[in-house]
Design a protein around this motif. Structure first.
Motif, PDB file in Angstrom:
ATOM      1  N   LYS A  38      47.860  43.531  36.305  1.00  0.00           N
ATOM      2  CA  LYS A  38      48.288  43.051  37.622  1.00  0.00           C
ATOM      3  C   LYS A  38      48.639  44.230  38.512  1.00  0.00           C
ATOM      4  O   LYS A  38      49.020  45.306  38.027  1.00  0.00           O
ATOM      5  CB  LYS A  38      49.495  42.118  37.479  1.00  0.00           C
ATOM      6  N   ILE A  39      48.534  44.005  39.811  1.00  0.00           N
ATOM      7  CA  ILE A  39      48.912  45.050  40.761  1.00  0.00           C
ATOM      8  C   ILE A  39      50.417  45.279  40.703  1.00  0.00           C
ATOM      9  O   ILE A  39      50.880  46.414  40.635  1.00  0.00           O
ATOM     10  CB  ILE A  39      48.463  44.660  42.179  1.00  0.00           C
ATOM     11  N   PHE A  40      51.183  44.205  40.710  1.00  0.00           N
ATOM     12  CA  PHE A  40      52.630  44.284  40.559  1.00  0.00           C
ATOM     13  C   PHE A  40      52.978  43.687  39.190  1.00  0.00           C
ATOM     14  O   PHE A  40      52.777  42.490  38.960  1.00  0.00           O
ATOM     15  CB  PHE A  40      53.351  43.525  41.686  1.00  0.00           C
ATOM     16  N   GLU A  41      53.518  44.522  38.303  1.00  0.00           N
ATOM     17  CA  GLU A  41      53.766  44.115  36.926  1.00  0.00           C
ATOM     18  C   GLU A  41      54.893  43.086  36.837  1.00  0.00           C
ATOM     19  O   GLU A  41      55.824  43.069  37.649  1.00  0.00           O
ATOM     20  CB  GLU A  41      54.137  45.324  36.070  1.00  0.00           C
ATOM     21  N   ASN A  42      54.804  42.253  35.805  1.00  0.00           N
ATOM     22  CA  ASN A  42      55.906  41.354  35.483  1.00  0.00           C
ATOM     23  C   ASN A  42      57.048  42.161  34.858  1.00  0.00           C
ATOM     24  O   ASN A  42      56.837  43.288  34.403  1.00  0.00           O
ATOM     25  CB  ASN A  42      55.432  40.283  34.491  1.00  0.00           C
ATOM     26  N   PRO A  43      58.265  41.601  34.812  1.00  0.00           N
ATOM     27  CA  PRO A  43      59.350  42.300  34.103  1.00  0.00           C
ATOM     28  C   PRO A  43      58.958  42.564  32.648  1.00  0.00           C
ATOM     29  O   PRO A  43      58.409  41.695  31.972  1.00  0.00           O
ATOM     30  CB  PRO A  43      60.516  41.303  34.195  1.00  0.00           C
ATOM     31  N   LYS A  44      59.214  43.766  32.181  1.00  0.00           N
ATOM     32  CA  LYS A  44      58.790  44.153  30.841  1.00  0.00           C
ATOM     33  C   LYS A  44      59.607  43.430  29.775  1.00  0.00           C
ATOM     34  O   LYS A  44      60.828  43.308  29.884  1.00  0.00           O
ATOM     35  CB  LYS A  44      58.918  45.664  30.665  1.00  0.00           C
TER      36      LYS A  44
END
Length: 295
Positions: free
Chosen positions: A24-30
């Motif tokens: 994704k361009i903006f990652e989800n919370p790790k």
């Protein structure tokens, strides 16, 4: 080389699961994995449980014991990462050679990037601290102190791993009254101290409140043992930001760390003699007097 066959999803649920795993361009919370080793102590078990409480809901706890040695073989950690779609891990074990042992690390493309082994010298769990706790999913404020975090390469990378592990979801704005949780990391004399506080805002007699910190746990006293860090090229590749996520530069417009837009406006110098002011009788009499004086 045998290329694995890609099986297309047969159900809409399977399709959504694969889309969720796509880059994704903006990652989800790790997400962090909390894994028990083949042999663990009571201190290690409580430490893993408390860290899981700090990471909720972005944490996966493995209850069963796993005979894994991360520094000797990385395949098991990579298998767990691919299975859980997690980028962070905390592995706990206990042995005579390395008592009360924690290995904190992170992944890049489901391959181990950084691993740092820490030994627990002293630990105080959340249950041992008396007082009001912080609500779950509260984003913490991270504080770092100590010259080691700024000068030594291994401690610099450890600081980066701690930020990656505990920072929580990315947000746009911060509300002062919502800043309740503070995590402090101190590196001094070869030891690392971690403290967890609840921020209390009290009346100070002015607009700015007086801030007090209440220790709510957990508390750690750690020592660094072994490290396995990524090369500079791999670290640079992992930190690369997609072009779509970068903010395009515009003349006289900037963005602060919270992505708020700020602008600069250039205006011509004003002629204050032509400035429209409030019409008052006293000003009119002054104008008449000035005109007569000029004559």
């Amino acid at each position: 080389m045998v290329v694995p066959k890609i099986v297309p999803p047969k159900t809409s649920k399977g399709k959504r699961a694969l889309e969720k795993r796509e880059p994704k361009i903006f990652e989800n919370p790790k997400v962090a994995m909390l894994i028990k080793g083949g042999n663990t102590s009571q201190i290690v078990t409580e430490a893993l449980r408390d860290v899981g409480m700090l990471k909720k809901p972005h944490a996966i706890s493995y209850k069963k014991k796993n005979i894994v040695r991360p520094f000797e073989s990385e395949h098991s950690m990579e298998f767990f990462s691919d299975r859980s779609d997690a980028a962070l891990f905390l592995f706990g074990s206990h042995s005579k050679k390395r008592p009360h042992n924690l290995v904190i690390g992170r992944m890049f493309d489901h391959h181990v990037m950084d691993m740092i082994e820490l030994g627990i010298l002293d630990f105080k769990s959340i249950a041992e601290h008396v007082g009001t706790k912080v609500a779950a999913e509260t984003k913490p404020c991270l504080l770092f102190a100590g010259e080691s975090f700024e000068k030594e390469a291994e401690y610099k990378r450890l600081k980066n791993v701690f930020i990656d592990f505990f920072r929580g979801p990315v947000i746009d704005t911060v509300r002062l009254t919502g800043l309740e949780h503070v995590l402090q990391f101190v590196a001094t004399n070869g030891k690392i101290y971690i403290r967890s506080y609840r921020a209390i805002l009290k009346n100070s007699g002015c607009q700015i409140p007086r801030v007090e910190l209440e220790d709510i746990g957990p508390s750690f006293e750690l020592v660094m043992r072994r490290t396995k860090l990524a090369s500079d090229d791999l670290f640079k590749r992992a930190c690369k930001v997609p072009k779509e996520a970068k903010i395009k530069k515009t003349k006289n417009i900037a963005h602060d760390p919270f992505r708020n837009k700020t602008g600069r406006i250039h205006m011509e110098r004003q002629d204050y003699s032509k400035l429209q002011t409030r019409k008052v009788k006293a000003f009119k009499s002054l104008k008449k007097e000035k005109a007569e004086a000029d004559k």
